[in-house]
Motif scaffolding. Sequence first.
Motif, PDB file in Angstrom:
ATOM      1  N   HIS A   1      31.746  52.395  37.664  1.00 40.70           N
ATOM      2  CA  HIS A   1      32.002  51.420  38.708  1.00 40.70           C
ATOM      3  C   HIS A   1      32.553  50.136  38.113  1.00 40.70           C
ATOM      4  N   SER A   2      33.284  49.393  38.913  1.00 36.79           N
ATOM      5  CA  SER A   2      33.738  48.075  38.482  1.00 36.79           C
ATOM      6  C   SER A   2      32.529  47.174  38.258  1.00 36.79           C
ATOM      7  N   GLY A   3      32.596  46.386  37.202  1.00 30.41           N
ATOM      8  CA  GLY A   3      31.531  45.435  36.921  1.00 30.41           C
ATOM      9  C   GLY A   3      30.434  45.943  36.019  1.00 30.41           C
ATOM     10  N   VAL A   4      30.518  47.217  35.562  1.00 32.23           N
ATOM     11  CA  VAL A   4      29.442  47.752  34.733  1.00 32.23           C
ATOM     12  C   VAL A   4      29.640  47.440  33.245  1.00 32.23           C
ATOM     13  N   GLY A   5      30.794  46.861  32.892  1.00 28.69           N
ATOM     14  CA  GLY A   5      31.036  46.518  31.489  1.00 28.69           C
ATOM     15  C   GLY A   5      31.925  47.496  30.763  1.00 28.69           C
ATOM     16  N   LYS A   6      32.610  48.361  31.493  1.00 30.43           N
ATOM     17  CA  LYS A   6      33.466  49.370  30.857  1.00 30.43           C
ATOM     18  C   LYS A   6      34.603  48.734  30.054  1.00 30.43           C
ATOM     19  N   SER A   7      35.288  47.767  30.659  1.00 31.55           N
ATOM     20  CA  SER A   7      36.409  47.126  29.970  1.00 31.55           C
ATOM     21  C   SER A   7      35.953  46.354  28.739  1.00 31.55           C
ATOM     22  N   THR A   8      34.759  45.769  28.812  1.00 38.63           N
ATOM     23  CA  THR A   8      34.204  45.071  27.651  1.00 38.63           C
ATOM     24  C   THR A   8      34.031  46.035  26.479  1.00 38.63           C
ATOM     25  N   LEU A   9      33.534  47.235  26.765  1.00 41.43           N
ATOM     26  CA  LEU A   9      33.344  48.235  25.710  1.00 41.43           C
ATOM     27  C   LEU A   9      34.683  48.725  25.180  1.00 41.43           C
ATOM     28  N   VAL A  10      35.645  48.942  26.072  1.00 42.14           N
ATOM     29  CA  VAL A  10      36.967  49.395  25.627  1.00 42.14           C
ATOM     30  C   VAL A  10      37.596  48.364  24.699  1.00 42.14           C
ATOM     31  N   ASN A  11      37.513  47.089  25.061  1.00 41.14           N
ATOM     32  CA  ASN A  11      38.083  46.041  24.215  1.00 41.14           C
ATOM     33  C   ASN A  11      37.383  45.957  22.864  1.00 41.14           C
ATOM     34  N   ALA A  12      36.081  46.272  22.851  1.00 40.14           N
ATOM     35  CA  ALA A  12      35.348  46.255  21.582  1.00 40.14           C
ATOM     36  C   ALA A  12      35.728  47.446  20.709  1.00 40.14           C
ATOM     37  N   LEU A  13      35.958  48.591  21.337  1.00 39.16           N
ATOM     38  CA  LEU A  13      36.334  49.789  20.574  1.00 39.16           C
ATOM     39  C   LEU A  13      37.784  49.736  20.117  1.00 39.16           C
ATOM     40  N   VAL A  14      38.651  49.168  20.957  1.00 39.78           N
ATOM     41  CA  VAL A  14      40.081  49.079  20.650  1.00 39.78           C
ATOM     42  C   VAL A  14      40.475  47.610  20.784  1.00 39.78           C
ATOM     43  N   PRO A  15      40.381  46.827  19.707  1.00 38.43           N
ATOM     44  CA  PRO A  15      40.579  45.378  19.798  1.00 38.43           C
ATOM     45  C   PRO A  15      41.911  44.959  20.418  1.00 38.43           C
ATOM     46  N   GLN A  16      42.971  45.732  20.219  1.00 38.54           N
ATOM     47  CA  GLN A  16      44.273  45.350  20.758  1.00 38.54           C
ATOM     48  C   GLN A  16      44.471  45.792  22.203  1.00 38.54           C
ATOM     49  N   ALA A  17      43.445  46.394  22.811  1.00 41.72           N
ATOM     50  CA  ALA A  17      43.597  46.931  24.164  1.00 41.72           C
ATOM     51  C   ALA A  17      43.815  45.824  25.189  1.00 41.72           C
ATOM     52  N   ASP A  18      43.048  44.743  25.082  1.00 41.28           N
ATOM     53  CA  ASP A  18      43.175  43.601  25.980  1.00 41.28           C
ATOM     54  C   ASP A  18      43.048  44.014  27.438  1.00 41.28           C
TER      55      ASP A  18
ATOM     56  N   GLY B   1      27.103  42.660  45.143  1.00 42.02           N
ATOM     57  CA  GLY B   1      26.575  43.393  43.993  1.00 42.02           C
ATOM     58  C   GLY B   1      27.570  44.374  43.421  1.00 42.02           C
ATOM     59  N   ARG B   2      28.814  44.307  43.854  1.00 38.64           N
ATOM     60  CA  ARG B   2      29.842  45.216  43.363  1.00 38.64           C
ATOM     61  C   ARG B   2      30.834  44.458  42.487  1.00 38.64           C
ATOM     62  N   GLY B   3      31.480  45.214  41.612  1.00 38.12           N
ATOM     63  CA  GLY B   3      32.474  44.610  40.750  1.00 38.12           C
ATOM     64  C   GLY B   3      33.854  44.663  41.369  1.00 38.12           C
ATOM     65  N   ARG B   4      34.766  43.882  40.790  1.00 42.26           N
ATOM     66  CA  ARG B   4      36.150  43.891  41.236  1.00 42.26           C
ATOM     67  C   ARG B   4      36.949  44.807  40.321  1.00 42.26           C
ATOM     68  N   HIS B   5      37.851  45.622  40.902  1.00 41.48           N
ATOM     69  CA  HIS B   5      38.662  46.518  40.095  1.00 41.48           C
ATOM     70  C   HIS B   5      39.541  45.713  39.139  1.00 41.48           C
ATOM     71  N   THR B   6      39.455  46.020  37.855  1.00 40.15           N
ATOM     72  CA  THR B   6      40.279  45.333  36.862  1.00 40.15           C
ATOM     73  C   THR B   6      41.303  46.268  36.249  1.00 40.15           C
ATOM     74  N   SER B   7      40.958  47.539  36.053  1.00 42.12           N
ATOM     75  CA  SER B   7      41.917  48.527  35.566  1.00 42.12           C
ATOM     76  C   SER B   7      42.597  49.159  36.772  1.00 42.12           C
ATOM     77  N   THR B   8      43.935  49.193  36.774  1.00 41.71           N
ATOM     78  CA  THR B   8      44.656  49.717  37.933  1.00 41.71           C
ATOM     79  C   THR B   8      45.216  51.105  37.703  1.00 41.71           C
ATOM     80  N   SER B   9      45.260  51.559  36.468  1.00 36.31           N
ATOM     81  CA  SER B   9      45.762  52.902  36.187  1.00 36.31           C
ATOM     82  C   SER B   9      45.162  53.394  34.882  1.00 36.31           C
TER      83      SER B   9
END
Length: 340
Positions: free
Chosen positions: A213-230, A241-249
């Motif tokens: 789900h949005s807001g669970v910290g997925k993008s934070t982990l991806v950026n930590a695993l792949v520093p250039q991912a941004d 209590g819901r997150g906002r979509h940040t990844s679109t594809s």
Amino acid sequence: MRSPREYSEADVRIRPNSRGSRPRSKRRPDHADAIPALVIGLDRGRARLLTDDGVAVVAMMARELGRAAVVVGDRVDVVGDTSGASDTLARVVRVHERRTALRRSAEDVEGAERVLVANADQLVIVTALAEPEPRPRMVDRCLVAAFDAGMDALLCLTKADLADPEEFLSAYTSLGVSAVVTAAPGAATPSDITGLAELRAAVTGRMSVMVGHSGVGKSTLVNALVPQADRAVGKVNVTTGRGRHTSTSAVALPLPQGGWIIDTPGVRSFGLAHVDPDSLVHAFEDLGAVAQDCPRGCTHTADAPDCALDDWVDSGRAGAVGEARLASFRRLLASRTSSD
């Protein structure tokens, strides 16, 4: 009265065929010079590829394949300008057979399924223990999708600094699902994220898909695993209590130590109308062996008549572990049709 004229073939004028008289051939070129590549992204009908020689290429689909012929993770053959130079365009002419295919049904409508990712080894299901609250049925549905696709599953629990993970993990112990627990309280660098080393070890050398789900910290982990991912990091709405979509594809990102992470857009549903209960039970080796004695068409649910799984438990042959695994399996089975 004049007698009607009799016509012959000589009186008929044959107009020349302006398109030529040679029939169109249905034979297609074999593209013996095609170069193999991996689909790492899709954007408005164009595929972003990485060739086996490490060249980044943009390609269109061959007409006979159609625009929606490939998904991220597909192995393809490509021809044309594969130099990777700016403003060049190659052409995908073949799609290799898929080892695995992660599917999702739209609104649980049978026949409306679509492939999300191809050829992945592992589904990493990211869920927060708090803010937003965990949604076990969503996790169950993701597990069903992974088992149906023939992929391994890994639970990645985030925000362990806000809630104890043990109660949540206990629901999956009998299924033997691996888990990693992380916490990133105000993390500014990857070194501040606890559990990151365990997650990195679990994904290195493999092609893993991250869903959550949005807001669970997925993008934070991806950026930590792949520093250039941004990858963009979203916030949780304090009202819903819901997150906002940040990844679109979906996009495939190479891991520094080897392997790939496929980051997917935040999901709020995971339809499973395409999953056959009989194929799901065979994802569990012990249950699948017992289910071979079930009557034809058995649904393996708790109310299924003459289900061999019930006899297995009632006879004591399953033991406490087997009984717990059957209960967990039936919970997953029920998640196919429940709302999350």
